[in-house]
Scaffold this motif. Structure first.
Motif, PDB file in Angstrom:
ATOM      1  N   SER A   1      32.488 -27.223 -30.065  1.00 42.38           N
ATOM      2  CA  SER A   1      31.629 -28.356 -30.430  1.00 42.38           C
ATOM      3  C   SER A   1      30.336 -28.340 -29.625  1.00 42.38           C
ATOM      4  O   SER A   1      29.257 -28.620 -30.170  1.00 42.38           O
TER       5      SER A   1
ATOM      6  N   MET B   1      36.565 -34.966 -31.129  1.00 38.68           N
ATOM      7  CA  MET B   1      35.726 -34.234 -32.071  1.00 38.68           C
ATOM      8  C   MET B   1      34.867 -35.176 -32.905  1.00 38.68           C
ATOM      9  O   MET B   1      33.702 -34.865 -33.207  1.00 38.68           O
TER      10      MET B   1
ATOM     11  N   SER C   1      31.095 -28.157 -38.646  1.00 36.56           N
ATOM     12  CA  SER C   1      31.732 -29.397 -38.193  1.00 36.56           C
ATOM     13  C   SER C   1      32.983 -29.698 -39.007  1.00 36.56           C
ATOM     14  O   SER C   1      33.979 -30.203 -38.474  1.00 36.56           O
TER      15      SER C   1
END
Length: 750
Positions: A164, A199, A181
């Motif tokens: 990420s 996340m 993503s």
């Protein structure tokens, strides 16, 4: 980069070395599950969840688990079984060995992917040289929050955080980032709920950073809404919504938090510093940075002093001298007021702003509504359970884990600054960073100690006989249901293995989230039947319990509805209407008939009416002190019914009368009587020393009689410890009623 493949090979080799140091190769044997039984408290149930899922019939949702903690059902995503691997493996279950574990290979992949994404992340923040990338990657690979987490295998998937971060910093088209993503969220939804919430926050930062030049709210909603919708769809398919909202919530928010000293607290992770005080549950927020990261932070401060001057640095660190600039929509820059034109002189470069903001929010959540520095409370905020925030706090009660985002960001920032910026130490950066890496390895060496992994697993019973019996029953009813220990510590594990091998449900287990209402209903119905000595119709269950729980099941023997046997020191109760099972039991001479005769506290005291009885409570002695005992003692003038949970208690009974009693809810109690001393009708023929302490005040029951031998006559176990003296003050009997569990002891068994 010319040495790209050599770099990846070097870093992944170090990752492989770290894995071997902690686990060896035994974890990679897919047929060996024994190491999971000794790795931690949680890994056995993670393996059992996978085994019961594998044995569950095909159904929708595809992650549905049956038979574990019968009659409840749950979803594979609510366990630590790693659905990303467990679900596809279930489809080829018939091709796999009887017992198959994928956890070792997942652990290895976590270490390798940690190294892989560390390289990619450092390249995204501007590092290019081979040695810069190699040394920096080792720092990220050698993360305490990863090495400390071996006991929660799915929580070792921390490479998702590095992935990420990479997506945040990498210069790629917005559509590519959006697709990435989705990949990150989808994988995380199939690994762990806590990581998924991280996340969501990090993808929000990525979307802000990617769209900040032409920010449109509908784009923000589309990006983050798609992530949430994808995750919830995956959760629905794998069965995470089988369990209702009320069962998802759990107590503990504020207890399993991060201490404010988490980054500095070495506890059992560091070699160079002693651990600092912290709360009992705050191991969840362990995030020790290590000596070398501290040194890098100090070097950064020294460098700023050189560049800005000391007074300038002080002004720079004060909030009211920081200038907030919004050069672009929603973009926050904390700028150096002495040098606003040089982007490298900013403490917080503009591209870091959103990521830092998310990390700060997660850090605050990690510290929870109860902020502590060591044992000192810094803040306390009341949270109302009925609010959305209250639900999130209850659902993610181990909030300390969210400190990981800040941990990785701090390590990344100091590595990036030292290796990528121009500063007074840049001339000697390679010798310095190499020395610091060696020092960091030395400081964190306790984390590289080989885990206690067993190569074989032996259940505490004759497995062949138990297998034979289990094949002839509908289910195994472990009593009391849903406990973890019956006769041996955590023996729910071997019995659960026994059940799943024979494809039978079992009323025990360890699930973090399950249908609590169903379990309560089953437990109440079972207890009602046992209290009446009844057995449900033609039910062909086998009840298994420890010897300490005999008083709860003895009515089945009295009514003739249950046949009692002893095997491997466990009590077996077979329904008398199940003749096939009774014949199977008769075929095994190792299984002996068993007769129960219990004694209550009042019966015990009446039996010793002519003697002197000394009493002391250890740990806890009133939770299940029955009404009959309280009434009996109350008639003697006892105040034991006023004793609080885990309180301390001393008493002396003489000729069936209470002549001495002392109780305290918080403190240890001590009382001495000298030889020749008199207490009401009792004349002491020897010195008597008595001590009692509940679990929180010393946890001891001590009764010493005489002066020649330093001997504790009490059994010194949980509950009310009794020592009986004859008229000559000779110890003739010692026993303990575990009144935390029940109000009886087994007087005689055959």
């Amino acid at each position: 980069m010319k040495n790209k493949y050599a770099l990846y090979a070097a870093v992944l080799s170090v990752a492989l070395l770290f894995f071997w140091l902690k686990f060896g190769w035994i974890a990679l044997d897919v047929t060996n599950y024994a190491w999971l039984m000794t790795l931690s408290f949680d890994t056995p149930t993670e393996f059992l969840s996978w085994e019961f899922y594998r044995a569950s019939p095909p159904a929708f949702p595809i992650g549905r688990i049956e038979g574990y903690e019968y009659p409840t059902v749950t979803g594979i995503g609510l366990t630590g079984a790693i659905p990303l691997l467990a679900i596809p493996l279930k489809f080829i279950s018939n091709l796999l060995p009887v017992h198959f574990q994928h956890f070792g290979w997942w652990l290895l992949s976590c270490y390798l992917l940690q190294g892989y994404f560390a390289i990619r992340l450092l390249r995204a923040v501007g590092l290019k040289d081979f040695w810069e990338l190699f040394l920096g990657s080792i720092f990220l690979l050698m993360s305490t929050v990863l090495l400390y987490r071996s006991g929660h295998i799915n929580l070792c998937t921390q490479w998702l955080i590095l992935w990420s971060f990479w997506l945040y910093y990498v210069d790629l088209p917005i559509l590519y980032k959006f697709k990435q993503s989705l990949y990150i969220v989808a994988i995380t939804a199939l690994v762990h709920q806590y990581l998924l919430l991280m996340m969501f926050g990090l993808m929000f930062a990525v979307s802000l950073h990617s769209l900040h030049e032409r920010l449109k709210w509908w784009q923000m909603l589309l990006w983050n809404g798609a992530n949430v919708l994808l995750a919830m769809s995956i959760w629905y398919v794998i069965g995470n919504f089988i369990v209702p909202t009320d069962s998802v919530r759990a107590a503990g928010f504020g207890h399993y938090s991060a201490n404010l000293n988490a980054f500095f607290n070495a506890t059992d992770m560091g070699k160079l510093f002693k651990g600092l005080p912290r709360g009992e549950g705050q191991y969840e927020g362990a995030a020790y940075l290590g000596i070398s990261v501290f040194i890098l932070i100090i070097l950064f401060i020294v460098n700023q002093c050189f560049e800005l001057g000391f007074l300038g640095l002080l002004r720079f660190c004060r909030i009211h001298f920081m200038k907030f600039q919004f050069n672009k929509p929603t973009e926050l820059i904390l700028q150096n007021p002495n040098n606003p034109t040089n982007p490298n002189s900013n403490l917080l470069p503009q591209r870091d702003s959103y990521l830092v903001a998310v990390a700060i929010l997660f850090a605050l959540f990690a510290c929870s509504n109860l902020g502590f520095w060591g044992k000192t409370e810094i803040w306390k905020i009341k949270i109302f359970p009925q609010t959305t925030l209250g639900f999130i706090c209850d659902a993610f009660r181990s909030s300390g884990r969210f400190i990981w985002v800040s941990y990785y960001l701090i390590v990344l920032f100091v590595i990036r600054w030292f290796l990528n910026q121009k500063h007074v130490f840049s001339t000697y950066k390679y010798p310095i960073i190499t020395t610091l890496l060696v020092l960091q390895i030395y400081d964190l060496s306790p984390l590289f100690k080989r885990e206690n992994l067993a190569s074989t697993y032996t259940p505490p019973f004759n497995k062949a006989i138990w297998n034979d019996l289990t094949q002839n029953v509908d289910r195994l009813v472990l009593y009391p249901p849903y406990s973890w220990t019956y006769q041996h510590y955590l023996d729910y594990i071997p019995f659960s293995l026994l059940a799943v091998e024979n494809h039978k449900p079992i009323t025990t287990g360890y699930l973090a989230r399950s249908l609590q209402g169903l379990k309560d209903k089953f437990t109440n119905h079972l207890n009602e039947n046992l209290s009446k000595g009844e057995w449900d119709g033609t039910d062909k269950s086998l009840i298994i319990t420890g010897l300490a729980f005999q008083p709860y099941v003895e009515k089945l023997q009295q009514t003739g509805k249950g046949a009692f046997f002893i095997l491997d020191n466990y009590l077996l109760i077979a329904p008398t209407h199940h003749q096939d099972l009774l014949q199977k039991i008769a075929a095994h001479p190792e299984i002996k008939p068993f007769h129960i005769e219990t004694e209550s506290i009042q019966d015990f005291l009446n039996r010793n009416a002519k003697n002197t009885v000394l009493a002391a409570i250890r740990d806890e002695g009133t939770k299940n002190l029955c009404v009959e005992a309280k009434q009996y003692l109350g008639k003697m003038g006892s105040n034991i019914q006023k004793l609080g949970f885990r309180g301390s208690y001393l008493a002396i009974f003489h000729q069936n009368q209470l002549i001495f009693e002392q109780l305290d809810d918080k403190n240890l109690l001590k009382r001495s009587f000298k030889k020749g001393e008199s207490l009401k009708s009792l004349h002491f023929l020897a010195n008597v020393e008595m001590e009692s302490a509940g679990a929180e005040s010393g946890n001891i029951a001590k009764i010493q009689v005489g002066t020649t031998v330093e001997k504790n006559e009490a059994k010194n176990t949980r509950g009310i410890n009794f020592v009986v003296l004859d008229p000559n003050f000779k110890v003739i009997e010692t026993t303990c009623f575990d009144t935390f569990e029940n109000c009886y002891i087994v007087k005689k068994s055959e």
